[in-house]
Design an enzyme around this catalytic site. Structure first.
Site: not given
Ligand SMILES: [Zn+2]
Length: 171
Positions: A46, A51, A93-94, A135-136, A139
Site C-alpha cells: 500500500g 509518502q 510502513c514504508l 492504514h492508507e 495516511h
Molecule cells: Zn504506511
C-alpha cells in the site's frame, strides 16, 4: 517514474492531504501509475500520495505486490464508512522502515472512494485488506500507524529513529 519514499519526520506525512477535485487528467493517471511503480519498487502492499511527497488524497493498494492485476486498488478521496470487528497483528510502513508493531484494527472495513475517472464506489475488505484500507486512509488524514501503539512504544521508536537520523542513516 519511481519516487523515493518519504520517511517519518517529514511534515508531509503528518498533515491531512488535500482532496482531489480534477479527475481523468493525464497528470492524475501518471501520478497513480507512478505510485504503483514506486510501491512495487519498495515492495509494499500500500502507498499513500504523501509518502512520495504529494499531499493529495490518493492511495494505492495491491496485496499481490504486482502479481495479480485484479488486486490493484486505487482510492481517491477515500472515507471509511464501516469498520467492524477486531484484529491485532504486526503492522509496518514504508515510511518507517525497519520497525513493526502490533496494531489493533477492524476485521471488516468498507470504504467509499472515487476512481481516477471521479466515479464513486464502495468496497469492503476483510483481514489484511481491511488493515491496508485503514492504514492508507489514516495516511491521508496525516496519521501514521504508530499513533495507534502505546506512548511508551512510540517514544522508543522515536528515540531509535532520532539516533538513526544523527548517524545519517535515515534519509
Ligand atoms: Zn504506511
Amino acid at each position: 517514474m519511481i519516487y523515493p519514499i518519504v520517511k517519518y519526520g517529514d511534515p508531509v506525512l503528518e498533515k491531512p492531504a488535500e482532496p482531489v477535485s480534477e479527475f481523468d487528467t493525464p497528470e492524475l493517471h501518471k501520478l497513480v501509475d507512478d505510485m504503483f511503480e514506486s510501491m512495487y519498487a519498495a515492495k509494499g502492499v500500500g502507498l499513500a500520495a504523501p509518502q512520495i511527497g504529494v499531499g493529495k488524497k490518493i492511495a494505492v493498494i495491491d496485496l499481490s505486490v504486482g502479481e495479480d492485476p485484479l488486486q490493484k486498488l486505487v482510492l481517491i478521496n477515500p472515507e471509511v464508512v464501516a469498520n467492524d470487528g477486531k484484529q491485532r497483528e504486526e503492522e509496518g510502513c514504508l515510511s518507517i522502515p525497519g520497525f513493526r508493531e502490533e496494531v489493533t484494527r477492524g476485521t471488516r472495513v468498507t470504504v467509499r472512494a472515487q476512481n481516477v475517472k471521479g466515479e464513486t464506489f464502495e468496497m469492503t475488505g476483510e483481514q489484511l485488506l481491511a488493515r491496508a484500507l485503514l492504514h492508507e486512509t489514516d495516511h491521508l488524514s496525516g496519521r501514521l500507524y504508530i499513533t495507534h501503539v502505546s506512548a511508551l512504544k512510540r517514544d522508543l521508536i522515536r528515540r531509535k529513529i532520532r539516533k538513526l537520523v544523527k548517524a545519517g542513516e535515515w534519509a
